[in-house]
Design a protein around this motif. Structure first.
Motif, PDB file in Angstrom:
ATOM      1  N   UNK A   1       0.815  -1.205   0.000  1.00  9.56           N
ATOM      2  CA  UNK A   1       0.000   0.000   0.000  1.00  9.56           C
ATOM      3  C   UNK A   1       0.854   1.261   0.000  1.00  9.56           C
ATOM      4  N   UNK A   2       2.061   1.157   0.521  1.00 16.39           N
ATOM      5  CA  UNK A   2       2.914   2.331   0.653  1.00 16.39           C
ATOM      6  C   UNK A   2       3.480   2.850  -0.644  1.00 16.39           C
ATOM      7  N   UNK A   3       3.901   1.961  -1.536  1.00 16.50           N
ATOM      8  CA  UNK A   3       4.598   2.398  -2.743  1.00 16.50           C
ATOM      9  C   UNK A   3       3.733   3.306  -3.607  1.00 16.50           C
ATOM     10  N   UNK A   4       2.488   2.927  -3.810  1.00 18.87           N
ATOM     11  CA  UNK A   4       1.609   3.730  -4.658  1.00 18.87           C
ATOM     12  C   UNK A   4       1.372   5.110  -4.054  1.00 18.87           C
ATOM     13  N   UNK A   5       1.234   5.168  -2.736  1.00 23.20           N
ATOM     14  CA  UNK A   5       1.037   6.462  -2.085  1.00 23.20           C
ATOM     15  C   UNK A   5       2.289   7.306  -2.174  1.00 23.20           C
ATOM     16  N   UNK A   6       3.455   6.683  -1.982  1.00 21.54           N
ATOM     17  CA  UNK A   6       4.710   7.410  -2.111  1.00 21.54           C
ATOM     18  C   UNK A   6       4.813   8.056  -3.488  1.00 21.54           C
ATOM     19  N   UNK A   7       4.522   7.289  -4.523  1.00 22.69           N
ATOM     20  CA  UNK A   7       4.580   7.826  -5.888  1.00 22.69           C
ATOM     21  C   UNK A   7       3.555   8.944  -6.092  1.00 22.69           C
ATOM     22  N   UNK A   8       2.372   8.779  -5.509  1.00 25.24           N
ATOM     23  CA  UNK A   8       1.345   9.814  -5.635  1.00 25.24           C
ATOM     24  C   UNK A   8       1.798  11.119  -4.995  1.00 25.24           C
ATOM     25  N   UNK A   9       2.424  11.033  -3.829  1.00 26.27           N
ATOM     26  CA  UNK A   9       2.928  12.235  -3.173  1.00 26.27           C
ATOM     27  C   UNK A   9       4.044  12.885  -3.992  1.00 26.27           C
ATOM     28  N   UNK A  10       4.931  12.069  -4.544  1.00 22.80           N
ATOM     29  CA  UNK A  10       6.006  12.615  -5.376  1.00 22.80           C
ATOM     30  C   UNK A  10       5.440  13.308  -6.613  1.00 22.80           C
ATOM     31  N   UNK A  11       4.451  12.698  -7.238  1.00 25.04           N
ATOM     32  CA  UNK A  11       3.821  13.322  -8.410  1.00 25.04           C
ATOM     33  C   UNK A  11       3.192  14.666  -8.047  1.00 25.04           C
ATOM     34  N   UNK A  12       2.729  14.784  -6.804  1.00 25.89           N
ATOM     35  CA  UNK A  12       2.069  16.015  -6.359  1.00 25.89           C
ATOM     36  C   UNK A  12       3.062  17.078  -5.906  1.00 25.89           C
ATOM     37  N   UNK A  13       4.359  16.769  -5.966  1.00 28.49           N
ATOM     38  CA  UNK A  13       5.366  17.763  -5.632  1.00 28.49           C
ATOM     39  C   UNK A  13       5.858  17.750  -4.203  1.00 28.49           C
ATOM     40  N   UNK A  14       5.537  16.712  -3.455  1.00 22.35           N
ATOM     41  CA  UNK A  14       6.026  16.586  -2.080  1.00 22.35           C
ATOM     42  C   UNK A  14       7.384  15.892  -2.066  1.00 22.35           C
ATOM     43  N   UNK A  15       8.107  16.091  -0.981  1.00 21.81           N
ATOM     44  CA  UNK A  15       9.317  15.317  -0.726  1.00 21.81           C
ATOM     45  C   UNK A  15       8.944  14.207   0.244  1.00 21.81           C
ATOM     46  N   UNK A  16       9.332  12.968  -0.046  1.00 24.03           N
ATOM     47  CA  UNK A  16       8.954  11.840   0.798  1.00 24.03           C
ATOM     48  C   UNK A  16      10.205  11.210   1.386  1.00 24.03           C
ATOM     49  N   UNK A  17      10.299  11.252   2.707  1.00 16.93           N
ATOM     50  CA  UNK A  17      11.331  10.509   3.432  1.00 16.93           C
ATOM     51  C   UNK A  17      10.753   9.123   3.663  1.00 16.93           C
ATOM     52  N   UNK A  18      11.127   8.197   2.809  1.00 12.30           N
ATOM     53  CA  UNK A  18      10.525   6.862   2.765  1.00 12.30           C
ATOM     54  C   UNK A  18      11.374   5.895   3.586  1.00 12.30           C
ATOM     55  N   UNK A  19      10.747   5.261   4.564  1.00 10.50           N
ATOM     56  CA  UNK A  19      11.439   4.321   5.449  1.00 10.50           C
ATOM     57  C   UNK A  19      10.904   2.923   5.178  1.00 10.50           C
ATOM     58  N   UNK A  20      11.783   2.027   4.764  1.00  9.60           N
ATOM     59  CA  UNK A  20      11.399   0.638   4.540  1.00  9.60           C
ATOM     60  C   UNK A  20      12.669  -0.210   4.579  1.00  9.60           C
ATOM     61  N   UNK A  21      12.563  -1.430   5.102  1.00  9.27           N
ATOM     62  CA  UNK A  21      13.760  -2.264   5.231  1.00  9.27           C
ATOM     63  C   UNK A  21      13.736  -3.476   4.308  1.00  9.27           C
ATOM     64  N   UNK A  22      12.902  -3.460   3.274  1.00  6.81           N
ATOM     65  CA  UNK A  22      12.847  -4.555   2.312  1.00  6.81           C
ATOM     66  C   UNK A  22      13.649  -4.154   1.072  1.00  6.81           C
ATOM     67  N   UNK A  23      14.824  -4.746   0.856  1.00  2.95           N
ATOM     68  CA  UNK A  23      15.685  -4.313  -0.251  1.00  2.95           C
ATOM     69  C   UNK A  23      15.010  -4.404  -1.617  1.00  2.95           C
ATOM     70  N   UNK A  24      14.282  -5.493  -1.869  1.00  3.74           N
ATOM     71  CA  UNK A  24      13.639  -5.659  -3.171  1.00  3.74           C
ATOM     72  C   UNK A  24      12.571  -4.593  -3.400  1.00  3.74           C
ATOM     73  N   UNK A  25      11.771  -4.334  -2.379  1.00  3.78           N
ATOM     74  CA  UNK A  25      10.714  -3.330  -2.524  1.00  3.78           C
ATOM     75  C   UNK A  25      11.306  -1.927  -2.633  1.00  3.78           C
ATOM     76  N   UNK A  26      12.379  -1.667  -1.897  1.00  2.79           N
ATOM     77  CA  UNK A  26      13.040  -0.369  -2.005  1.00  2.79           C
ATOM     78  C   UNK A  26      13.567  -0.144  -3.421  1.00  2.79           C
TER      79      UNK A  26
END
Length: 250
Positions: free
Chosen positions: A17-42
């Motif tokens: 659920x996080x990845x799509x929201x992260x991309x949506x925020x980036x498209x909207x011009x926000x800066x996202x400090x994204x925290x995740x510990x899954x190398x493949x998903x990162x």
């Protein structure tokens, strides 16, 4: 519902659920400090952002179970990005087995990652929010907090705590111009559903309980988060928004 120019701290930002929201925020011009510990998903998130030439992604692999190190890392990140405007506490683990089989240590680990790490995120971000007299905190809860799921006691406990914290923080932080809300997603087809042995049967179970007869998508959560993180939701606080296709109705 603009979030352009906002700095968003988002845990579990590369997940289902996080990845799509992260991309949506980036498209909207926000800066996202994204925290995740899954190398493949990162790696997948970085690729998706670069494919669209999206700017503003600050991705870090941090261990949310180590609260002391987490705090130091987040304090350094907050200095790097000039303060945090929005916190989304999304990261969670969800072991599944009968209640009597959990050790206290296992239950405490779920609480530490699902709740205590979020507390640290808010403690790091709050001084900047208070100074700006503006902030958004959104806790990702779960439809499971309303009951009806066996074998998930620590997870349900943690999600109930996030709802309670959202209400307590909303009351306390409102004087600073900070709103605090929770989103309770329903059953979404992500990796979390791998705990169910029969996917087809589980899908039937989900659709039987929902008023809307389709599975939810990550964009459904992204839309709700985009709203609550924006100025448009400035008079909404202390609430839990169920994004669940009408599973739970209040």
């Amino acid at each position: 519902m603009s979030v352009a120019g906002k700095v968003i701290l988002y845990t579990g930002a590369a997940g289902g659920l996080g990845a799509e929201t992260t991309l949506a925020f980036l498209r909207a011009g926000a800066k996202v400090v994204a925290i995740d510990n899954d190398p493949a998903k990162n790696a997948a998130l970085e690729f998706a952002a670069s494919k669209e030439s999206l700017k503003g992604l600050v991705l870090r692999a941090l261990d949310l179970s180590n609260l002391e190190t987490l705090r130091k890392s987040l304090e350094a990140l907050a200095m790097e990005v000039g303060g945090i405007d929005v916190v989304i506490n999304n990261a969670a683990i969800y072991p599944s087995k009968p209640f009597e089989e959990y050790s206290i240590e296992e239950m405490q680990r779920v609480q530490r990652i699902n709740v205590d790490a979020g507390i640290v995120c808010v403690q790091v971000a709050l001084p900047h929010m208070r100074e700006k007299r503006w902030g958004r905190i959104i806790n990702i809860a779960s439809v499971t907090a309303y009951g009806g799921w066996a074998n998930l006691s620590p997870y349900v406990q943690s999600k109930g705590a996030l709802i309670g914290l959202a209400r307590a923080w909303a009351r306390e932080f409102g004087a600073y111009g900070v709103t605090v809300n929770a989103i309770a997603p329903g059953a979404f087809p992500t990796d979390a559903e791998k705990i169910h042995a029969d996917p087809e049967s589980y899908t039937r179970f989900v659709l039987d309980h929902q008023a809307i007869k389709r599975r939810g998508s990550a964009s459904d959560i992204a839309n709700a988060l985009m709203f609550l993180a924006s100025d448009a939701a400035g008079f909404i606080t202390g609430q839990t928004l169920n994004v669940d296709g009408g599973w739970v109705m209040n």
